[in-house]
Design an enzyme around this catalytic site. Structure first.
Site, short mmCIF file in Angstrom:
data_model
loop_
_atom_site.label_atom_id
_atom_site.label_comp_id
_atom_site.label_asym_id
_atom_site.label_seq_id
_atom_site.Cartn_x
_atom_site.Cartn_y
_atom_site.Cartn_z
N GLY A 1 0.83 -1.21 0.00
CA GLY A 1 0.00 0.00 0.00
C GLY A 1 0.86 1.26 0.00
O GLY A 1 2.06 1.21 0.26
N GLN A 2 0.21 2.39 -0.30
CA GLN A 2 0.94 3.67 -0.37
C GLN A 2 1.64 3.97 0.96
O GLN A 2 2.84 4.26 1.01
CB GLN A 2 -0.03 4.82 -0.63
CG GLN A 2 -0.81 4.76 -1.91
CD GLN A 2 -1.55 6.07 -2.10
OE1 GLN A 2 -0.94 7.08 -2.44
NE2 GLN A 2 -2.85 6.06 -1.90
N TYR B 1 -9.38 -2.33 2.90
CA TYR B 1 -10.13 -2.37 1.64
C TYR B 1 -10.40 -0.91 1.31
O TYR B 1 -11.15 -0.24 2.02
CB TYR B 1 -11.43 -3.15 1.83
CG TYR B 1 -12.23 -3.28 0.57
CD1 TYR B 1 -12.27 -4.47 -0.14
CD2 TYR B 1 -12.95 -2.19 0.07
CE1 TYR B 1 -13.00 -4.58 -1.32
CE2 TYR B 1 -13.66 -2.28 -1.11
CZ TYR B 1 -13.69 -3.47 -1.80
OH TYR B 1 -14.40 -3.58 -2.97
N THR C 1 -10.23 7.16 8.38
CA THR C 1 -10.50 8.04 7.24
C THR C 1 -11.49 9.17 7.55
O THR C 1 -12.35 9.03 8.43
CB THR C 1 -11.08 7.18 6.08
OG1 THR C 1 -11.55 8.04 5.05
CG2 THR C 1 -12.24 6.32 6.54
N ASP C 2 -11.37 10.25 6.77
CA ASP C 2 -12.35 11.35 6.83
C ASP C 2 -13.73 10.88 6.36
O ASP C 2 -14.73 11.54 6.65
CB ASP C 2 -11.86 12.52 5.96
CG ASP C 2 -11.57 12.11 4.52
OD1 ASP C 2 -11.20 10.94 4.28
OD2 ASP C 2 -11.70 12.96 3.62
N TYR D 1 -17.72 1.93 2.35
CA TYR D 1 -16.31 2.04 2.78
C TYR D 1 -16.22 2.77 4.12
O TYR D 1 -15.61 2.27 5.07
CB TYR D 1 -15.50 2.78 1.70
CG TYR D 1 -14.13 3.23 2.16
CD1 TYR D 1 -13.09 2.33 2.38
CD2 TYR D 1 -13.87 4.59 2.39
CE1 TYR D 1 -11.84 2.76 2.81
CE2 TYR D 1 -12.63 5.03 2.82
CZ TYR D 1 -11.61 4.11 3.03
OH TYR D 1 -10.37 4.54 3.45
N1 NAP Z 1 -6.09 6.39 0.02
C1 NAP Z 1 -6.72 7.39 0.61
O1 NAP Z 1 -7.04 8.42 0.01
C2 NAP Z 1 -7.08 7.29 2.08
C3 NAP Z 1 -7.76 8.35 2.70
C4 NAP Z 1 -8.06 8.27 4.05
C5 NAP Z 1 -7.68 7.15 4.77
N2 NAP Z 1 -7.06 6.12 4.16
C6 NAP Z 1 -6.67 4.95 4.96
O2 NAP Z 1 -5.26 4.94 5.03
C7 NAP Z 1 -4.79 3.59 5.10
C8 NAP Z 1 -3.71 3.39 4.05
O3 NAP Z 1 -4.27 3.68 2.79
P1 NAP Z 1 -3.43 3.50 1.44
O4 NAP Z 1 -3.92 4.53 0.49
O5 NAP Z 1 -1.99 3.38 1.76
O6 NAP Z 1 -4.01 2.10 0.98
P2 NAP Z 1 -3.72 1.28 -0.37
O7 NAP Z 1 -2.60 1.91 -1.13
O8 NAP Z 1 -5.01 1.06 -1.04
O9 NAP Z 1 -3.18 -0.08 0.21
C9 NAP Z 1 -3.96 -0.90 0.99
C10 NAP Z 1 -3.18 -2.16 1.22
O10 NAP Z 1 -3.96 -3.00 2.08
C11 NAP Z 1 -3.72 -4.31 1.66
N3 NAP Z 1 -4.80 -5.21 2.06
C12 NAP Z 1 -6.06 -5.21 1.64
N4 NAP Z 1 -6.73 -6.23 2.19
C13 NAP Z 1 -5.85 -6.89 2.98
C14 NAP Z 1 -5.93 -8.02 3.80
N5 NAP Z 1 -7.05 -8.74 3.92
N6 NAP Z 1 -4.83 -8.43 4.49
C15 NAP Z 1 -3.66 -7.74 4.35
N7 NAP Z 1 -3.52 -6.67 3.57
C16 NAP Z 1 -4.61 -6.24 2.89
C17 NAP Z 1 -3.66 -4.24 0.15
O11 NAP Z 1 -2.98 -5.39 -0.28
P3 NAP Z 1 -3.08 -5.99 -1.76
O12 NAP Z 1 -1.90 -5.35 -2.46
O13 NAP Z 1 -2.93 -7.44 -1.56
O14 NAP Z 1 -4.40 -5.58 -2.32
C18 NAP Z 1 -2.89 -2.95 -0.07
O15 NAP Z 1 -1.52 -3.20 -0.18
C19 NAP Z 1 -6.02 2.72 4.97
O16 NAP Z 1 -6.45 2.36 6.26
C20 NAP Z 1 -7.05 3.62 4.35
O17 NAP Z 1 -8.37 3.24 4.71
C21 NAP Z 1 -6.74 6.16 2.82
#
Ligand code: NAP
Length: 300
Positions: A10-11, A61, A101-102, A125
């Site tokens: 993930g990012q 997710y 998340t927001d 979500y």
């Molecule tokens: N992106 C946004 O704009 C945003 C905004 C607010 C909050 N957030 C929160 O910030 C956090 C990090 O977000 P991000 O953008 O870095 O997320 P991301 O890039 O979408 O990465 C999420 C990661 O979670 C992994 N994952 C999903 N299901 C899993 C499972 N069952 N077991 C283990 N790993 C699993 C995915 O693995 P795979 O590679 O196998 O799919 C992926 O590598 C999350 O909690 C998200 O809800 C994100």
């Protein structure tokens, strides 16, 4: 210190791994299929093996629109999975940082949301993430929940990379201008986590546990975010499209999104003495990685 990060690719997870190691921490990042939040036995075995001083749950997710049709999977990962991880952390007395998340807010306010504001998600979500927060709070007393927003980085898929890709393909781009929030660099969020991690691992001050808001400083709309991306991309010599401001109604999506989801970061700043930079400055740092300089006379 030894930090275990769930969500290897993930990012945020990638930034934690790279920046944590640069700071001299032992960062063990793991993800599917080895460590799967929906299979607690894989998580338990991993924690037993790594024996971290702190766990960061950066896995989720995150497909906001797809979640409307994959409700069960979103809840399995974001709520049940987060709860199982919390239970395992609590049993081993390991502090947990969980990312939220927001999108747990409905966006009807017109002032930045504070941590005590009522959670009222609009889509699946956000609802699954809100349920995850409750599961973490119930299962693991030694937790910090960090709510953040609009994450972008050089890794994975995100709004910044989508804009640059579409901008190179199209002459004109319509972007929603009636949803306000704060873009957050995954690099900055990882810095914040790595800054507070040693204090949480020391676990000397129980008043630190709880929920915090932490986002890039200042707010904008998605259109404002895109305009700044293309302004900076143009300086770097990229071809950029004409940008058109559109409304949410003109860009219907399966999931409803909050019209206003700016988060107030005061509690985090007052507790940890740390705030994220202006999102525009952070964007400029990220652009160097995602948009190589093509301007004549400048070094890439
Ligand atoms: N992106 C946004 O704009 C945003 C905004 C607010 C909050 N957030 C929160 O910030 C956090 C990090 O977000 P991000 O953008 O870095 O997320 P991301 O890039 O979408 O990465 C999420 C990661 O979670 C992994 N994952 C999903 N299901 C899993 C499972 N069952 N077991 C283990 N790993 C699993 C995915 O693995 P795979 O590679 O196998 O799919 C992926 O590598 C999350 O909690 C998200 O809800 C994100």
């Amino acid at each position: 210190m030894k930090i275990a990060v769930v969500g290897r690719e993930g990012q945020l997870a990638q930034c934690l791994r790279i920046q944590g190691r640069a700071r001299g921490h032992y960062v063990h990042a793991a993800g599917r299929p080895d460590v799967d939040l929906t299979k607690p036995e894989t998580v338990g075995a991993w924690l037993d093996q790594v024996k971290p001083g702190l766990v960061v749950n950066a896995a989720a997710y995150t497909a906001v629109d797809k979640a409307e049709t994959e409700c069960e999977q979103a809840f399995l990962i974001n709520a049940t999975g987060a709860g199982e991880l919390s239970r395992l952390c609590a049993a081993a007395s390991i502090p947990l940082i969980h990312i939220s998340t927001d999108f747990v807010f409905d966006g009807t306010r017109r002032r930045p949301y504070v941590e005590t504001d009522t959670v009222l998600p609009l889509g699946t979500y956000g609802t699954s993430k809100a349920a995850g927060e409750m599961a973490v709070q119930r299962a693991c007393p030694q937790h910090v929940i960090l709510r953040t927003s609009w994450i972008y980085s050089a890794h994975g898929n995100n709004f910044l990379k989508t804009m640059l890709r579409l901008g190179a393909e199209r002459a004109e781009l319509g972007v929603v201008d009636d949803q306000r929030g704060s873009p957050t660099s995954a690099h900055d969020l990882a810095d914040a986590i790595l800054e507070i991690a040693p204090r949480l691992a020391a676990a000397t001050d129980p008043s630190l546990w709880g929920t915090y808001h932490v986002t890039g400083a200042y707010e904008t709309t998605w259109h404002g975010f895109a305009a700044e991306i293309f302004r900076q991309a143009a300086i770097r010599g990229a071809t950029v499209p004409r940008l058109k401001a559109i409304t949410t109604a003109e860009y219907p999506t399966p999931a409803r999104r909050p019209a206003y989801s700016v988060l107030d970061n005061t509690k985090f700043l007052e507790t940890f003495g740390f705030a994220l930079p202006d999102w525009r400055a952070s964007l400029s740092r990220c652009m160097a990685d995602v948009c190589p300089n093509q301007a004549p006379g400048q070094v890439a």
